[in-house]
Write a protein that holds these residues in place. Sequence first.
Motif, PDB file in Angstrom:
ATOM      1  N   GLY A 119       5.421  39.206  10.094  1.00  0.00           N
ATOM      2  CA  GLY A 119       4.600  38.535   9.741  1.00  0.00           C
ATOM      3  C   GLY A 119       5.286  37.295   8.875  1.00  0.00           C
ATOM      4  O   GLY A 119       4.701  36.148   9.193  1.00  0.00           O
ATOM      5  N   LEU A 120       6.069  37.775   7.929  1.00  0.00           N
ATOM      6  CA  LEU A 120       6.638  36.631   7.081  1.00  0.00           C
ATOM      7  C   LEU A 120       7.590  35.771   7.918  1.00  0.00           C
ATOM      8  O   LEU A 120       7.572  34.514   7.818  1.00  0.00           O
ATOM      9  CB  LEU A 120       7.311  37.310   6.006  1.00  0.00           C
ATOM     10  N   ALA A 121       8.219  36.434   8.817  1.00  0.00           N
ATOM     11  CA  ALA A 121       9.243  35.489   9.632  1.00  0.00           C
ATOM     12  C   ALA A 121       8.376  34.797  10.563  1.00  0.00           C
ATOM     13  O   ALA A 121       8.685  33.575  10.723  1.00  0.00           O
ATOM     14  CB  ALA A 121      10.069  36.610  10.590  1.00  0.00           C
ATOM     15  N   THR A 122       7.252  35.069  11.005  1.00  0.00           N
ATOM     16  CA  THR A 122       6.462  34.270  11.799  1.00  0.00           C
ATOM     17  C   THR A 122       5.906  33.144  10.914  1.00  0.00           C
ATOM     18  O   THR A 122       5.968  32.090  11.413  1.00  0.00           O
ATOM     19  CB  THR A 122       5.290  35.006  12.555  1.00  0.00           C
ATOM     20  N   PHE A 123       5.622  33.250   9.570  1.00  0.00           N
ATOM     21  CA  PHE A 123       4.935  32.380   8.824  1.00  0.00           C
ATOM     22  C   PHE A 123       5.949  31.129   8.611  1.00  0.00           C
ATOM     23  O   PHE A 123       5.901  30.092   8.720  1.00  0.00           O
ATOM     24  CB  PHE A 123       4.523  32.832   7.547  1.00  0.00           C
ATOM     25  N   PHE A 124       7.318  31.799   8.585  1.00  0.00           N
ATOM     26  CA  PHE A 124       8.552  30.698   8.217  1.00  0.00           C
ATOM     27  C   PHE A 124       8.795  30.093   9.345  1.00  0.00           C
ATOM     28  O   PHE A 124       9.054  28.903   9.415  1.00  0.00           O
ATOM     29  CB  PHE A 124       9.714  31.534   7.579  1.00  0.00           C
ATOM     30  N   THR A 125       8.748  30.399  10.482  1.00  0.00           N
ATOM     31  CA  THR A 125       9.062  30.009  11.841  1.00  0.00           C
ATOM     32  C   THR A 125       7.848  29.007  12.051  1.00  0.00           C
ATOM     33  O   THR A 125       8.387  27.694  12.565  1.00  0.00           O
ATOM     34  CB  THR A 125       8.990  31.129  12.866  1.00  0.00           C
ATOM     35  N   ALA A 126       6.695  29.098  11.670  1.00  0.00           N
ATOM     36  CA  ALA A 126       5.695  27.956  11.729  1.00  0.00           C
ATOM     37  C   ALA A 126       6.006  26.926  11.035  1.00  0.00           C
ATOM     38  O   ALA A 126       5.806  25.952  11.550  1.00  0.00           O
ATOM     39  CB  ALA A 126       4.186  28.571  11.496  1.00  0.00           C
ATOM     40  N   ASN A 127       6.328  27.152   9.620  1.00  0.00           N
ATOM     41  CA  ASN A 127       6.513  26.029   8.863  1.00  0.00           C
ATOM     42  C   ASN A 127       7.710  25.126   9.303  1.00  0.00           C
ATOM     43  O   ASN A 127       7.829  23.973   9.244  1.00  0.00           O
ATOM     44  CB  ASN A 127       7.183  26.561   7.546  1.00  0.00           C
ATOM     45  N   LEU A 128       8.978  25.843   9.755  1.00  0.00           N
ATOM     46  CA  LEU A 128      10.128  25.274  10.437  1.00  0.00           C
ATOM     47  C   LEU A 128       9.724  24.555  11.406  1.00  0.00           C
ATOM     48  O   LEU A 128      10.419  23.325  11.764  1.00  0.00           O
ATOM     49  CB  LEU A 128      11.131  26.365  10.450  1.00  0.00           C
ATOM     50  N   THR A 129       9.004  24.940  12.511  1.00  0.00           N
ATOM     51  CA  THR A 129       8.585  24.394  13.727  1.00  0.00           C
ATOM     52  C   THR A 129       7.983  22.887  13.334  1.00  0.00           C
ATOM     53  O   THR A 129       8.216  22.015  13.962  1.00  0.00           O
ATOM     54  CB  THR A 129       7.773  25.190  14.633  1.00  0.00           C
ATOM     55  N   PHE A 130       7.131  23.238  12.269  1.00  0.00           N
ATOM     56  CA  PHE A 130       6.200  21.907  12.062  1.00  0.00           C
ATOM     57  C   PHE A 130       7.226  20.914  11.197  1.00  0.00           C
ATOM     58  O   PHE A 130       7.337  19.543  11.738  1.00  0.00           O
ATOM     59  CB  PHE A 130       5.085  22.432  10.747  1.00  0.00           C
ATOM     60  N   GLU A 132      10.543  20.659  11.548  1.00  0.00           N
ATOM     61  CA  GLU A 132      11.604  20.161  12.696  1.00  0.00           C
ATOM     62  C   GLU A 132      10.892  19.149  13.705  1.00  0.00           C
ATOM     63  O   GLU A 132      11.364  17.926  13.980  1.00  0.00           O
ATOM     64  CB  GLU A 132      11.744  21.322  13.293  1.00  0.00           C
ATOM     65  N   ARG A 133       9.479  19.215  13.857  1.00  0.00           N
ATOM     66  CA  ARG A 133       9.101  18.335  14.804  1.00  0.00           C
ATOM     67  C   ARG A 133       8.701  17.095  13.842  1.00  0.00           C
ATOM     68  O   ARG A 133       9.057  15.851  14.499  1.00  0.00           O
ATOM     69  CB  ARG A 133       7.525  18.862  15.205  1.00  0.00           C
ATOM     70  N   VAL A 134       8.211  17.154  12.900  1.00  0.00           N
ATOM     71  CA  VAL A 134       8.097  15.785  11.883  1.00  0.00           C
ATOM     72  C   VAL A 134       9.578  15.112  11.540  1.00  0.00           C
ATOM     73  O   VAL A 134       9.501  13.997  11.788  1.00  0.00           O
ATOM     74  CB  VAL A 134       7.312  16.159  10.613  1.00  0.00           C
ATOM     75  N   LEU A 135      10.543  15.857  11.496  1.00  0.00           N
ATOM     76  CA  LEU A 135      11.656  15.006  10.904  1.00  0.00           C
ATOM     77  C   LEU A 135      12.114  14.513  12.398  1.00  0.00           C
ATOM     78  O   LEU A 135      12.682  13.307  12.269  1.00  0.00           O
ATOM     79  CB  LEU A 135      12.515  16.192  10.495  1.00  0.00           C
ATOM     80  N   GLU A 136      12.223  15.370  13.490  1.00  0.00           N
ATOM     81  CA  GLU A 136      12.735  14.619  14.669  1.00  0.00           C
ATOM     82  C   GLU A 136      12.027  13.144  14.874  1.00  0.00           C
ATOM     83  O   GLU A 136      12.450  12.448  15.350  1.00  0.00           O
ATOM     84  CB  GLU A 136      12.652  15.500  15.749  1.00  0.00           C
ATOM     85  N   GLN A 137      10.521  13.486  14.887  1.00  0.00           N
ATOM     86  CA  GLN A 137       9.622  12.321  15.306  1.00  0.00           C
ATOM     87  C   GLN A 137      10.020  11.215  14.263  1.00  0.00           C
ATOM     88  O   GLN A 137      10.236   9.941  14.875  1.00  0.00           O
ATOM     89  CB  GLN A 137       8.203  12.610  15.284  1.00  0.00           C
ATOM     90  N   GLN A 153      17.789  20.584   9.227  1.00  0.00           N
ATOM     91  CA  GLN A 153      17.091  19.565   8.288  1.00  0.00           C
ATOM     92  C   GLN A 153      15.990  20.172   7.759  1.00  0.00           C
ATOM     93  O   GLN A 153      15.671  20.364   6.470  1.00  0.00           O
ATOM     94  CB  GLN A 153      17.095  18.247   8.455  1.00  0.00           C
ATOM     95  N   ALA A 154      15.350  20.766   8.623  1.00  0.00           N
ATOM     96  CA  ALA A 154      13.828  21.750   8.257  1.00  0.00           C
ATOM     97  C   ALA A 154      14.228  22.731   7.531  1.00  0.00           C
ATOM     98  O   ALA A 154      13.566  22.993   6.397  1.00  0.00           O
ATOM     99  CB  ALA A 154      13.323  21.896   9.635  1.00  0.00           C
ATOM    100  N   HIS A 155      15.248  23.492   7.639  1.00  0.00           N
ATOM    101  CA  HIS A 155      15.559  24.626   7.002  1.00  0.00           C
ATOM    102  C   HIS A 155      16.037  24.289   5.570  1.00  0.00           C
ATOM    103  O   HIS A 155      15.524  24.981   4.682  1.00  0.00           O
ATOM    104  CB  HIS A 155      16.845  25.381   7.591  1.00  0.00           C
ATOM    105  N   GLN A 156      16.818  23.149   5.559  1.00  0.00           N
ATOM    106  CA  GLN A 156      17.199  22.617   4.084  1.00  0.00           C
ATOM    107  C   GLN A 156      16.003  22.308   3.207  1.00  0.00           C
ATOM    108  O   GLN A 156      15.698  22.501   2.193  1.00  0.00           O
ATOM    109  CB  GLN A 156      18.007  21.308   4.104  1.00  0.00           C
ATOM    110  N   PHE A 157      14.883  21.472   3.986  1.00  0.00           N
ATOM    111  CA  PHE A 157      13.808  21.201   3.341  1.00  0.00           C
ATOM    112  C   PHE A 157      12.813  22.187   2.710  1.00  0.00           C
ATOM    113  O   PHE A 157      12.554  22.217   1.743  1.00  0.00           O
ATOM    114  CB  PHE A 157      12.938  20.354   4.240  1.00  0.00           C
TER     115      PHE A 157
END
Length: 191
Positions: A119-130, A132-137, A153-157
């Motif tokens: 569940g924790l990994a899923t939570f982190f993935t949701a944060n990173l997906t958000f 990554e999308r914002v950064l790329e856009q 960059q998403a991971h670093q942020f």
Amino acid sequence: MTKTNNTAELILDTAQAFVQEFGFNGFSYSHIAEKVGIRNASIHYYFPNKEDLGVALIARYLKHFHAASAQIDAEATNQLDKLRRFTLIFSGPVQQNCACLSVMLSSDLATLSEEVREGLATFFTANLTFLERVLEQGRLEGELRFDGSAQAQAHQFLASLQGAQLLSRGFRDANRFDMIATGLLSALTAS
């Protein structure tokens, strides 16, 4: 909301506050019962064991994140504003000298059940997906500048915000979080 749902939510609210201050292993059902004013047996009715409580906490936290990120997408005027609003999610616990649920659960990772870890990994993935999308856009629109992939960059942020929470908590100084978050945002807009 029914009384049953109110009690379950009150238990979850109290447990989350304990996790964010003391960690998952830093409290017991007795602590929750005392704070809420119910018997231990009542907690076991809703969450038969602490693993069930942990699973419910992280599932609710993920649900809240999805709602918060959808609100950010709906209300933010640009990608930089989305990132700024994202940092505000992480600044909330810092004001109470706590860290977010995901940071505190990560520190107890070795003692958590596999279901809570997933569940924790899923939570982190949701944060990173958000992120990554914002950064790329933001990069495509010319608003944000950074080297490397949006994924990196998403991971670093995210890691920087989590570390900022820990530093702020260690120093008991919320301004340190603000300084780091401001620096992250400034670095993405520098020429």
